[in-house]
Enzyme design. Sequence first.
Site, PDB file in Angstrom:
ATOM      1  N   ASP A  15      26.679  20.044  83.028  1.00 57.84           N
ATOM      2  CA  ASP A  15      27.726  20.864  83.641  1.00 57.84           C
ATOM      3  C   ASP A  15      27.935  20.418  85.093  1.00 57.84           C
ATOM      4  OD1 ASP A  15      29.506  22.910  84.121  1.00 57.84           O
ATOM      5  OD2 ASP A  15      27.955  24.424  84.463  1.00 57.84           O
ATOM      6  N   ASP A 113      34.685  20.179  82.485  1.00 59.07           N
ATOM      7  CA  ASP A 113      33.497  19.751  83.235  1.00 59.07           C
ATOM      8  C   ASP A 113      32.166  20.019  82.550  1.00 59.07           C
ATOM      9  OD1 ASP A 113      33.388  22.499  83.590  1.00 59.07           O
ATOM     10  OD2 ASP A 113      32.603  22.321  85.627  1.00 59.07           O
ATOM     11  N   GLU A 114      32.179  20.201  81.248  1.00 55.21           N
ATOM     12  CA  GLU A 114      30.917  20.464  80.538  1.00 55.21           C
ATOM     13  C   GLU A 114      30.885  19.728  79.217  1.00 55.21           C
ATOM     14  OE1 GLU A 114      29.972  24.621  79.511  1.00 55.21           O
ATOM     15  OE2 GLU A 114      31.661  25.045  80.839  1.00 55.21           O
TER      16      GLU A 114
HETATM   17 MG   LIG Z   1      30.836  23.548  85.948  1.00 54.40          MG
END
Ligand SMILES: [Mg+2]
Length: 361
Positions: A15, A113-114
């Site tokens: 993350d 974003d993960e």
């Molecule tokens: Mg994040």
Amino acid sequence: MPEKAPSKRIIMHIDMDSFFASVEVRENPSLKGKPVVVGADPKEGSGRGVVSTCSYEAREYGIRSAMPVNVAYNHCPDCIFLPVNMPLYRETSASIMEIIKNYSDKFQQVSIDEAYIDVSYTGSFDKAAGIATEIKDRILSSEGITCSVGIGPGKVIAKMASGMNKPAGMTVVRPGEVRDFLNHLPVEAIPGIGRKTKHRLEKHGINTIKDLSECDIQELKSAFGKQGIMMHMLAHGIDDSEVIDKKGQKSIGKQKTYPQDVSDESILNSDLVELCMNVHSRLKMKGYSCRTITVKIRYAGFIDRSKAESLLHPTGDLEAIYKKALEVFIALYDGRPVRSFGISLSGFDHDKSMQTRLDDF
Ligand SMILES: [Mg+2]
């Protein structure tokens, strides 16, 4: 035949830390260490809209994601407020995901974003932690972004672990540590348990994951239905959900990042050969042929250029791929110092040459 013991699963959740704000700081290093808020225009406290992401420095003023931007402004009028630059974040995200994909064929991106990867193949949590360190280092050196990693025996534990030690952290929860890890956390630490469910659980006297795990499953089932059973299983650390790239793999890519910018064409050419060999062998492993070859060059100063060209017919042939890649590279490269470059193959088809061979038998 003796039954094969189920092999131990090792799942990693990666993350990015305050992703949009981190990209903005990378683009403009003078923002480093300052409270940066990415979101709607606060218009000196009268703006509508919300905060998308804020830097850790801005969090110290009590600013959070999804907070109304005028509230954020009142918390800290001196914060640096920036508009959302989605194309830039998407491009950075794509480069980051290419890096992560190199470490497992079981890859699942869950947001910009993960991502999860299944790294059971490493066989040990220590080796998985070594890989996590490598991924963190590569993302930082090539994209200038820090991330936090969680490693666990399932996706949910891995996701909870990645949030434990932000920013730039790593948390490993081994199978024997799951009970202890969960016992210390409130129910809302379980992904999917929001404010509403939390309040309903409270009415049943359930505040912590430990309470949830000790609760009678029938009671949970009658109060919460299917969700009750799910929550009970998660509270016991039971989570068999697989890491699956739901969209299916659409490209195979590899990139090379230099510790120092390179402008020697012979180095670039020999690395192009190496990159082609890498993507070609992965293409073959999947039994695919490809139609489109993309070359992406990042010049010094994070200036990205890319160019894609398609072949008339899909190919699984290394020489044909290299020839096309070289053609595209020559058309794209303008002689400036290169920080990194990569190639990717897409437009997959099943390799006809392999099918013919199979038909021969
Ligand atoms: Mg994040």
